[in-house]
Scaffold this motif. Structure first.
Motif, mmCIF file in Angstrom:
data_model
loop_
_atom_site.group_PDB
_atom_site.id
_atom_site.type_symbol
_atom_site.label_atom_id
_atom_site.label_comp_id
_atom_site.label_asym_id
_atom_site.label_seq_id
_atom_site.Cartn_x
_atom_site.Cartn_y
_atom_site.Cartn_z
ATOM 1 N N GLY A 89 0.818 -1.214 0.000
ATOM 2 C CA GLY A 89 0.000 0.000 0.000
ATOM 3 C C GLY A 89 0.845 1.255 0.000
ATOM 4 O O GLY A 89 0.534 2.225 -0.692
ATOM 5 N N TRP A 90 1.916 1.260 0.777
ATOM 6 C CA TRP A 90 2.810 2.420 0.811
ATOM 7 C C TRP A 90 3.448 2.632 -0.559
ATOM 8 O O TRP A 90 3.509 3.753 -1.058
ATOM 9 C CB TRP A 90 3.896 2.214 1.863
ATOM 10 C CG TRP A 90 4.934 3.284 1.851
ATOM 11 C CD1 TRP A 90 4.842 4.520 2.394
ATOM 12 C CD2 TRP A 90 6.215 3.220 1.216
ATOM 13 N NE1 TRP A 90 5.988 5.225 2.149
ATOM 14 C CE2 TRP A 90 6.848 4.451 1.427
ATOM 15 C CE3 TRP A 90 6.866 2.230 0.489
ATOM 16 C CZ2 TRP A 90 8.113 4.715 0.937
ATOM 17 C CZ3 TRP A 90 8.128 2.498 -0.003
ATOM 18 C CH2 TRP A 90 8.735 3.737 0.228
ATOM 19 N N TRP A 91 3.911 1.548 -1.183
ATOM 20 C CA TRP A 91 4.567 1.651 -2.482
ATOM 21 C C TRP A 91 3.596 2.184 -3.536
ATOM 22 O O TRP A 91 3.949 3.079 -4.308
ATOM 23 C CB TRP A 91 5.100 0.279 -2.918
ATOM 24 C CG TRP A 91 5.854 0.326 -4.188
ATOM 25 C CD1 TRP A 91 7.158 0.643 -4.360
ATOM 26 C CD2 TRP A 91 5.326 0.053 -5.501
ATOM 27 N NE1 TRP A 91 7.478 0.586 -5.698
ATOM 28 C CE2 TRP A 91 6.376 0.224 -6.409
ATOM 29 C CE3 TRP A 91 4.071 -0.318 -5.970
ATOM 30 C CZ2 TRP A 91 6.205 0.040 -7.766
ATOM 31 C CZ3 TRP A 91 3.905 -0.504 -7.330
ATOM 32 C CH2 TRP A 91 4.961 -0.326 -8.209
ATOM 33 N N MET A 100 2.904 5.880 -3.007
ATOM 34 C CA MET A 100 4.007 6.748 -3.434
ATOM 35 C C MET A 100 4.041 6.914 -4.945
ATOM 36 O O MET A 100 4.421 7.970 -5.451
ATOM 37 C CB MET A 100 5.348 6.180 -2.957
ATOM 38 C CG MET A 100 5.523 6.190 -1.449
ATOM 39 S SD MET A 100 5.494 7.835 -0.729
ATOM 40 C CE MET A 100 7.013 8.477 -1.349
ATOM 41 N N HIS A 101 3.634 5.895 -5.680
ATOM 42 C CA HIS A 101 3.723 5.955 -7.140
ATOM 43 C C HIS A 101 2.466 6.493 -7.808
ATOM 44 O O HIS A 101 2.561 7.181 -8.814
ATOM 45 C CB HIS A 101 4.070 4.572 -7.704
ATOM 46 C CG HIS A 101 5.481 4.177 -7.421
ATOM 47 N ND1 HIS A 101 6.551 4.712 -8.084
ATOM 48 C CD2 HIS A 101 5.997 3.332 -6.503
ATOM 49 C CE1 HIS A 101 7.671 4.213 -7.614
ATOM 50 N NE2 HIS A 101 7.365 3.355 -6.637
ATOM 51 N N TRP A 102 1.292 6.152 -7.274
ATOM 52 C CA TRP A 102 0.066 6.598 -7.919
ATOM 53 C C TRP A 102 -0.635 7.695 -7.145
ATOM 54 O O TRP A 102 -1.314 8.521 -7.748
ATOM 55 C CB TRP A 102 -0.879 5.425 -8.135
ATOM 56 C CG TRP A 102 -0.422 4.527 -9.245
ATOM 57 C CD1 TRP A 102 -0.294 4.870 -10.551
ATOM 58 C CD2 TRP A 102 0.000 3.184 -9.136
ATOM 59 N NE1 TRP A 102 0.178 3.804 -11.272
ATOM 60 C CE2 TRP A 102 0.379 2.743 -10.419
ATOM 61 C CE3 TRP A 102 0.110 2.293 -8.086
ATOM 62 C CZ2 TRP A 102 0.822 1.477 -10.676
ATOM 63 C CZ3 TRP A 102 0.566 1.025 -8.337
ATOM 64 C CH2 TRP A 102 0.918 0.627 -9.624
ATOM 65 N N GLY A 103 -0.564 7.710 -5.848
ATOM 66 C CA GLY A 103 -1.156 8.769 -5.058
ATOM 67 C C GLY A 103 -2.668 8.708 -4.924
ATOM 68 O O GLY A 103 -3.266 9.570 -4.308
ATOM 69 N N ASN A 104 -3.284 7.712 -5.493
ATOM 70 C CA ASN A 104 -4.735 7.563 -5.422
ATOM 71 C C ASN A 104 -5.075 6.737 -4.177
ATOM 72 O O ASN A 104 -4.568 5.637 -4.002
ATOM 73 C CB ASN A 104 -5.248 6.871 -6.679
ATOM 74 C CG ASN A 104 -6.755 6.824 -6.745
ATOM 75 O OD1 ASN A 104 -7.440 7.110 -5.779
ATOM 76 N ND2 ASN A 104 -7.266 6.453 -7.916
ATOM 77 N N SER A 105 -5.949 7.255 -3.313
ATOM 78 C CA SER A 105 -6.245 6.557 -2.070
ATOM 79 C C SER A 105 -6.997 5.250 -2.303
ATOM 80 O O SER A 105 -6.809 4.291 -1.553
ATOM 81 C CB SER A 105 -7.044 7.448 -1.134
ATOM 82 O OG SER A 105 -8.265 7.805 -1.735
#
Length: 62
Positions: free
Chosen positions: A23-25, A28-33
């Motif tokens: 989830g963290w990765w 960081m890459h997509w920023g969509n919750s």
């Protein structure tokens, strides 16, 4: 109510760590919750089954 033994708690905790890292990765890459939440949940499930499969292959889990 069924109680969990030490090994089961360790498996659940480790799968939670795998899912949190996924989830963290993705966050960081997509920023969509929504993507972050989905990848966290999928990571937890996939991590759990990967750990259990590895332990079964080693003969540690019935």
């Amino acid at each position: 109510m069924a109680s969990l033994d030490r090994g089961e708690i360790l498996i659940l905790f480790t799968s939670f760590l795998i899912g949190s890292a996924a989830g963290w990765w993705s966050g960081m890459h997509w920023g969509n919750s929504l993507v972050t939440l989905a990848s966290t949940l999928i990571g937890i499930v996939v991590g759990y089954y990967a750990i259990v499969a590895a332990l079964r292959a080693l003969g540690q889990v019935e």
